[in-house]
Design a protein around this motif. Structure first.
Motif, PDB file in Angstrom:
ATOM      1  N   ILE A   3      35.587 -49.100  34.246  1.00  9.60           N
ATOM      2  CA  ILE A   3      37.478 -49.508  33.911  1.00  9.60           C
ATOM      3  C   ILE A   3      37.479 -50.635  32.785  1.00  9.60           C
ATOM      4  CG2 ILE A   3      37.956 -48.703  35.845  1.00  9.60           C
ATOM      5  CD1 ILE A   3      37.257 -51.536  37.310  1.00  9.60           C
ATOM      6  N   PHE A   4      36.138 -50.921  32.434  1.00  7.98           N
ATOM      7  CA  PHE A   4      35.866 -52.755  31.660  1.00  7.98           C
ATOM      8  C   PHE A   4      35.853 -51.659  29.940  1.00  7.98           C
ATOM      9  CE2 PHE A   4      34.512 -54.541  35.227  1.00  7.98           C
ATOM     10  CZ  PHE A   4      35.592 -55.683  35.504  1.00  7.98           C
ATOM     11  N   LYS A   5      34.980 -51.078  29.987  1.00  7.23           N
ATOM     12  CA  LYS A   5      35.111 -50.429  28.862  1.00  7.23           C
ATOM     13  C   LYS A   5      36.481 -49.920  27.995  1.00  7.23           C
ATOM     14  CE  LYS A   5      30.476 -48.313  28.172  1.00  7.23           C
ATOM     15  NZ  LYS A   5      29.645 -47.994  27.578  1.00  7.23           N
ATOM     16  N   PRO A   6      37.510 -49.175  28.373  1.00 11.01           N
ATOM     17  CA  PRO A   6      38.351 -48.609  28.171  1.00 11.01           C
ATOM     18  C   PRO A   6      39.679 -49.995  28.292  1.00 11.01           C
ATOM     19  CG  PRO A   6      38.274 -47.816  29.311  1.00 11.01           C
ATOM     20  CD  PRO A   6      36.720 -47.791  29.142  1.00 11.01           C
ATOM     21  N   PHE A   7      39.545 -50.802  29.263  1.00  7.75           N
ATOM     22  CA  PHE A   7      39.583 -52.150  28.806  1.00  7.75           C
ATOM     23  C   PHE A   7      39.434 -52.990  27.670  1.00  7.75           C
ATOM     24  CE2 PHE A   7      40.364 -56.919  30.006  1.00  7.75           C
ATOM     25  CZ  PHE A   7      41.908 -56.844  30.103  1.00  7.75           C
ATOM     26  N   LEU A   8      38.847 -53.343  27.641  1.00  9.81           N
ATOM     27  CA  LEU A   8      37.944 -53.843  25.927  1.00  9.81           C
ATOM     28  C   LEU A   8      38.391 -53.156  24.873  1.00  9.81           C
ATOM     29  CD1 LEU A   8      34.066 -55.777  27.268  1.00  9.81           C
ATOM     30  CD2 LEU A   8      37.214 -56.423  27.513  1.00  9.81           C
ATOM     31  N   LEU A  57      21.048 -50.426  46.623  1.00  9.72           N
ATOM     32  CA  LEU A  57      22.483 -49.228  45.586  1.00  9.72           C
ATOM     33  C   LEU A  57      23.760 -50.090  44.789  1.00  9.72           C
ATOM     34  CD1 LEU A  57      22.851 -47.163  43.746  1.00  9.72           C
ATOM     35  CD2 LEU A  57      23.854 -45.638  45.976  1.00  9.72           C
ATOM     36  N   LEU A  58      24.291 -50.420  47.285  1.00 10.34           N
ATOM     37  CA  LEU A  58      25.186 -51.185  46.666  1.00 10.34           C
ATOM     38  C   LEU A  58      24.954 -52.931  45.584  1.00 10.34           C
ATOM     39  CD1 LEU A  58      28.253 -51.308  47.557  1.00 10.34           C
ATOM     40  CD2 LEU A  58      27.080 -52.881  49.626  1.00 10.34           C
ATOM     41  N   LEU A  59      24.306 -53.797  46.576  1.00 14.78           N
ATOM     42  CA  LEU A  59      23.796 -54.674  45.034  1.00 14.78           C
ATOM     43  C   LEU A  59      23.672 -54.408  43.564  1.00 14.78           C
ATOM     44  CD1 LEU A  59      23.116 -57.842  45.552  1.00 14.78           C
ATOM     45  CD2 LEU A  59      20.691 -57.556  45.938  1.00 14.78           C
ATOM     46  N   THR A  60      23.418 -53.553  43.557  1.00 14.17           N
ATOM     47  CA  THR A  60      22.840 -53.317  41.832  1.00 14.17           C
ATOM     48  C   THR A  60      24.581 -52.402  41.530  1.00 14.17           C
ATOM     49  OG1 THR A  60      20.615 -52.381  42.136  1.00 14.17           O
ATOM     50  CG2 THR A  60      21.787 -51.391  39.758  1.00 14.17           C
ATOM     51  N   THR A  61      24.895 -52.444  42.529  1.00 15.29           N
ATOM     52  CA  THR A  61      25.884 -52.042  42.074  1.00 15.29           C
ATOM     53  C   THR A  61      27.164 -53.313  42.034  1.00 15.29           C
ATOM     54  OG1 THR A  61      26.381 -50.075  42.669  1.00 15.29           O
ATOM     55  CG2 THR A  61      28.484 -50.767  42.322  1.00 15.29           C
ATOM     56  N   LYS A  62      26.910 -54.489  42.572  1.00 14.13           N
ATOM     57  CA  LYS A  62      27.428 -55.507  42.516  1.00 14.13           C
ATOM     58  C   LYS A  62      27.527 -56.287  41.276  1.00 14.13           C
ATOM     59  CE  LYS A  62      28.928 -56.080  47.427  1.00 14.13           C
ATOM     60  NZ  LYS A  62      29.652 -57.132  48.415  1.00 14.13           N
ATOM     61  N   GLU A  63      25.942 -56.631  40.860  1.00 14.30           N
ATOM     62  CA  GLU A  63      25.591 -56.824  39.509  1.00 14.30           C
ATOM     63  C   GLU A  63      25.706 -56.635  38.417  1.00 14.30           C
ATOM     64  OE1 GLU A  63      21.209 -56.556  40.203  1.00 14.30           O
ATOM     65  OE2 GLU A  63      20.957 -58.248  41.794  1.00 14.30           O
ATOM     66  N   LEU A  64      26.080 -54.893  38.443  1.00 13.68           N
ATOM     67  CA  LEU A  64      26.570 -54.830  37.256  1.00 13.68           C
ATOM     68  C   LEU A  64      27.752 -54.620  37.763  1.00 13.68           C
ATOM     69  CD1 LEU A  64      24.885 -50.840  37.135  1.00 13.68           C
ATOM     70  CD2 LEU A  64      23.904 -53.003  35.619  1.00 13.68           C
ATOM     71  N   GLY A  65      28.748 -54.592  38.417  1.00 11.99           N
ATOM     72  CA  GLY A  65      30.315 -54.801  38.015  1.00 11.99           C
ATOM     73  C   GLY A  65      30.079 -56.254  37.675  1.00 11.99           C
ATOM     74  N   SER A  66      29.607 -57.781  38.909  1.00 14.03           N
ATOM     75  CA  SER A  66      29.811 -58.553  37.782  1.00 14.03           C
ATOM     76  C   SER A  66      29.351 -59.379  36.066  1.00 14.03           C
ATOM     77  CB  SER A  66      29.376 -59.284  39.327  1.00 14.03           C
ATOM     78  OG  SER A  66      27.826 -59.750  38.839  1.00 14.03           O
ATOM     79  N   GLU A  67      28.862 -58.180  36.173  1.00  9.25           N
ATOM     80  CA  GLU A  67      28.386 -58.966  34.589  1.00  9.25           C
ATOM     81  C   GLU A  67      29.520 -58.563  33.064  1.00  9.25           C
ATOM     82  OE1 GLU A  67      26.172 -59.918  31.571  1.00  9.25           O
ATOM     83  OE2 GLU A  67      26.301 -60.692  33.959  1.00  9.25           O
ATOM     84  N   HIS A  68      30.238 -57.198  34.411  1.00  7.38           N
ATOM     85  CA  HIS A  68      30.978 -56.446  33.019  1.00  7.38           C
ATOM     86  C   HIS A  68      32.462 -57.547  33.052  1.00  7.38           C
ATOM     87  CE1 HIS A  68      29.404 -52.270  31.711  1.00  7.38           C
ATOM     88  NE2 HIS A  68      28.898 -52.310  32.932  1.00  7.38           N
ATOM     89  N   LEU A  69      31.950 -58.034  34.625  1.00  9.26           N
ATOM     90  CA  LEU A  69      33.737 -58.406  34.760  1.00  9.26           C
ATOM     91  C   LEU A  69      33.645 -60.106  34.015  1.00  9.26           C
ATOM     92  CD1 LEU A  69      36.493 -59.600  36.083  1.00  9.26           C
ATOM     93  CD2 LEU A  69      35.422 -60.543  37.354  1.00  9.26           C
ATOM     94  N   ARG A  70      31.746 -60.587  33.358  1.00  8.58           N
ATOM     95  CA  ARG A  70      32.039 -62.008  32.824  1.00  8.58           C
ATOM     96  C   ARG A  70      32.427 -61.472  31.572  1.00  8.58           C
ATOM     97  NH1 ARG A  70      28.597 -62.846  29.525  1.00  8.58           N
ATOM     98  NH2 ARG A  70      27.861 -65.956  29.100  1.00  8.58           N
ATOM     99  N   ASN A  71      31.889 -59.929  30.864  1.00  7.32           N
ATOM    100  CA  ASN A  71      32.409 -60.324  29.740  1.00  7.32           C
ATOM    101  C   ASN A  71      33.546 -59.898  29.580  1.00  7.32           C
ATOM    102  OD1 ASN A  71      28.825 -59.998  29.340  1.00  7.32           O
ATOM    103  ND2 ASN A  71      29.065 -57.313  30.078  1.00  7.32           N
ATOM    104  N   ALA A  72      34.559 -59.411  29.698  1.00  7.40           N
ATOM    105  CA  ALA A  72      35.918 -59.208  30.074  1.00  7.40           C
ATOM    106  C   ALA A  72      36.278 -60.722  30.113  1.00  7.40           C
ATOM    107  CB  ALA A  72      36.483 -58.495  30.782  1.00  7.40           C
ATOM    108  N   ILE A  73      35.900 -61.731  30.664  1.00  3.95           N
ATOM    109  CA  ILE A  73      36.502 -62.998  30.896  1.00  3.95           C
ATOM    110  C   ILE A  73      35.616 -63.660  30.048  1.00  3.95           C
ATOM    111  CG2 ILE A  73      36.365 -64.704  32.154  1.00  3.95           C
ATOM    112  CD1 ILE A  73      37.881 -63.741  33.995  1.00  3.95           C
TER     113      ILE A  73
END
Length: 125
Positions: A3-8, A57-73
């Motif tokens: 979701i973040f690649k097309p958004f950015l 696996l959920l924790l890894t997904t959360k870490e990646l999601g929060s990193e993508h969110l950080r980049n967008a922010i």
């Protein structure tokens, strides 16, 4: 990333229409709220040899999601779209909605202050 690649990629075009941008951004924040949840960030207990269990696996997904969110922010801050809510009038709906949503996500609490400082000290202010 999905979701973040097309958004950015389309961000410059999106911000020309505030209503469209705000609708998409609020939806994206809603998805991240559901993904990250209200629990604080936990400790990673994974070793290289052990297979990933569901929790890791959920924790890894959360870490990646929060990193993508950080980049967008950070991109939104750099473009002047997102500001520190205390420094602007309450009419800055994007910043108001964003910081409110981010504060409700417990997983982001350790990162939130860094992001707010970046918005507060952005050179365009």
């Amino acid at each position: 990333s999905l979701i973040f690649k097309p958004f950015l990629h389309h961000l410059k075009a999106l911000i020309t229409s505030k209503n469209e941008f705000l609708g998409i951004w609020i939806s994206l924040l809603g998805i991240m709220t559901q993904l990250l949840g209200d629990k604080p960030r936990g400790e990673r207990r994974h070793s290289v040899e052990a297979p990933l269990d569901r929790e890791q696996l959920l924790l890894t997904t959360k870490e990646l999601g929060s990193e993508h969110l950080r980049n967008a922010i950070m991109v939104l801050i750099a473009m002047g779209v997102l500001t520190d809510v205390e420094s602007k009038s309450s009419t800055d709906e994007v910043s108001s909605v964003t910081w409110s949503a981010l504060k409700s996500i417990g997983y982001l609490k350790p990162m939130l202050e860094e992001w707010q400082v970046a918005a507060r000290t952005h050179p365009d202010k």
